[in-house]
Design a protein around this motif. Structure first.
Motif, PDB file in Angstrom:
ATOM      1  N   PHE A 161       6.239  -5.696  10.030  1.00  0.00           N
ATOM      2  CA  PHE A 161       6.139  -5.334   8.617  1.00  0.00           C
ATOM      3  C   PHE A 161       5.038  -4.303   8.449  1.00  0.00           C
ATOM      4  CE2 PHE A 161       2.886  -8.592   8.750  1.00  0.00           C
ATOM      5  CZ  PHE A 161       1.943  -8.201   7.798  1.00  0.00           C
ATOM      6  N   TYR A 162       5.169  -3.506   7.433  1.00  0.00           N
ATOM      7  CA  TYR A 162       4.208  -2.434   7.195  1.00  0.00           C
ATOM      8  C   TYR A 162       4.345  -1.974   5.750  1.00  0.00           C
ATOM      9  CZ  TYR A 162       8.520   0.076   8.191  1.00  0.00           C
ATOM     10  OH  TYR A 162       9.834   0.492   8.198  1.00  0.00           O
ATOM     11  N   PRO A 163       3.262  -1.512   5.150  1.00  0.00           N
ATOM     12  CA  PRO A 163       3.328  -1.119   3.739  1.00  0.00           C
ATOM     13  C   PRO A 163       4.039   0.219   3.560  1.00  0.00           C
ATOM     14  CG  PRO A 163       1.137  -0.727   4.616  1.00  0.00           C
ATOM     15  CD  PRO A 163       1.902  -1.429   5.694  1.00  0.00           C
ATOM     16  N   PRO A 164       5.059   0.279   2.722  1.00  0.00           N
ATOM     17  CA  PRO A 164       5.675   1.570   2.406  1.00  0.00           C
ATOM     18  C   PRO A 164       4.707   2.376   1.549  1.00  0.00           C
ATOM     19  CG  PRO A 164       6.606  -0.139   1.018  1.00  0.00           C
ATOM     20  CD  PRO A 164       5.687  -0.838   1.993  1.00  0.00           C
ATOM     21  N   PHE A 165       4.958   3.666   1.464  1.00  0.00           N
ATOM     22  CA  PHE A 165       4.062   4.526   0.690  1.00  0.00           C
ATOM     23  C   PHE A 165       4.431   4.586  -0.780  1.00  0.00           C
ATOM     24  CE2 PHE A 165       2.725   5.902   4.832  1.00  0.00           C
ATOM     25  CZ  PHE A 165       1.393   6.233   4.644  1.00  0.00           C
ATOM     26  N   ARG A 243      -4.707   5.734   1.257  1.00  0.00           N
ATOM     27  CA  ARG A 243      -3.271   5.829   1.515  1.00  0.00           C
ATOM     28  C   ARG A 243      -2.645   7.067   0.889  1.00  0.00           C
ATOM     29  NH1 ARG A 243      -0.741   3.142   5.235  1.00  0.00           N
ATOM     30  NH2 ARG A 243       1.073   2.638   3.980  1.00  0.00           N
ATOM     31  N   ASN A 244      -3.093   7.438  -0.294  1.00  0.00           N
ATOM     32  CA  ASN A 244      -2.522   8.610  -0.948  1.00  0.00           C
ATOM     33  C   ASN A 244      -2.844   9.881  -0.174  1.00  0.00           C
ATOM     34  OD1 ASN A 244      -1.353   7.161  -3.058  1.00  0.00           O
ATOM     35  ND2 ASN A 244      -3.200   7.273  -4.314  1.00  0.00           N
ATOM     36  N   ALA A 245      -4.092   9.993   0.264  1.00  0.00           N
ATOM     37  CA  ALA A 245      -4.478  11.158   1.053  1.00  0.00           C
ATOM     38  C   ALA A 245      -3.784  11.162   2.409  1.00  0.00           C
ATOM     39  CB  ALA A 245      -5.997  11.184   1.226  1.00  0.00           C
TER      40      ALA A 245
END
Length: 336
Positions: A161-165, A243-245
């Motif tokens: 599992f991993y966080p989507p953007f 995360r945004n950058a």
């Protein structure tokens, strides 16, 4: 009540996954108790009023004391830091294992680190019967974990599992020949060979830019970067970024080059492909476990890395492909 034991997680990719797990759990109606590392106590985790959190020093002694005092309090436990509970409890226990250094050590690892990991593997082996199931991110880790600790494969679940953007952003103009390496700075991440290879590549072709994410405490490598920059090599360190950058960086870069000597998952590989980056990866099993890279190289040989960089200058190179899907919902459904 469900226990999320993440006492040994405080930085890097593991912390990214922990934050995402907490975020998703807080969207459910489950009653959660979080056991977290005191080093992240000042971070803001938005928890429901019914959910609880305790911060402790990440020590075996304090963890054992916690489990002795709460051994019959929880219906399910997810240990998120590779290590099962210190004692057997009445709960259904899942241990999320994501540290390949417990399974095999690259020759590059310093002697002291090898001794430390040897002790850690002995501790893990002593606790391994205190969990009902292990959860891993790839079939490769499942195979190695089963073999090293004599665990039945039926008791090892593969659930990456991993966080989507999140929401799509406008496509940045992708910068040709821009190479990034998103990683922390431990020895097995192989930054020194990468920088040596990039300087040779730049000497040959006078093209390209390498962007790194080295943290401020890594003085030796930061000094080396400055030396190479003073000599005219286009190597830039941007440090830790949010995360945004990070997404913007992926979107504007042509390649993510990944020379790490060992990984349990390689989150950066998956994230890069998700955002349209091509991958130049180490010719090692962990790379092929999560993706089909555009180019590969021998991570122990500077000339091999240089050659892969040179091949990437070709026109119409193939795109990289991810082999994994996000199973966060399946993971959460186990906890009840």
């Amino acid at each position: 009540m469900i226990l999320i034991d993440a006492l040994y997680i405080n930085n890097s990719g593991g912390k990214v996954l922990l934050d995402y797990l907490i975020e998703e759990l807080e969207k459910t109606s489950k009653e959660i108790f979080y056991l977290l590392d005191e080093r992240i106590q000042n971070e803001n985790h938005s928890l429901k009023l019914k959910n609880k959190v305790t911060y402790l020093q990440a020590s075996l002694f304090k963890r054992r004391k916690f489990y002795r005092e709460n051994k019959n309090k929880f219906s399910a436990i997810l240990c998120f830091g590779n290590l099962p509970p210190n004692i057997r409890t009445s709960a259904k226990v899942y241990t999320y294992f994501h540290q390949l250094l417990f399974l095999e050590l690259p020759k590059e690892i310093p002697f002291i680190s090898k001794k430390i990991y040897y002790i850690k593997t002995r501790v893990l082996n002593a606790f391994r019967k205190n969990t009902d199931y292990w959860i891993v991110q790839t079939d490769l880790v499942k195979e190695k974990l089963s073999k090293k600790y004599d665990i039945r494969e039926n008791n090892i679940l593969v659930m990456p599992f991993y966080p989507p953007f999140g929401m799509q952003i406008n496509q940045n103009i992708r910068k040709e020949h821009q190479y990034i390496y998103v990683s922390n700075v431990t020895r097995h991440k192989n930054h020194l060979r990468l920088m040596d290879a990039f300087t040779k590549f730049y000497d040959q072709h006078k093209k390209g830019k390498l962007i790194l994410t080295i943290p401020d405490h890594a003085a030796d490598i930061l000094n080396l970067i400055n030396i190479k920059k003073d000599k005219g090599y286009p190597i830039e360190n941007i440090g830790f970024i949010d995360r945004n950058a990070l997404r913007k960086l992926y979107k504007e870069s042509e390649y993510h080059i990944y020379p790490s000597l060992t990984e349990s998952f390689g989150l950066g590989l998956v994230e890069a492909i998700e955002n349209g980056c091509k991958v130049i990866g180490a010719d090692l099993p962990y790379t092929y476990a999560v993706c089909k890279p555009s180019f590969v190289f021998n991570p122990l040989e500077v000339d091999s890395i240089t050659e892969a960089l040179s091949l990437s200058l070709q026109k119409n190179t193939i795109n990289s492909e991810s082999k994994v899907t996000n199973k966060i919902d399946t993971l959460i459904s186990l906890l009840h």
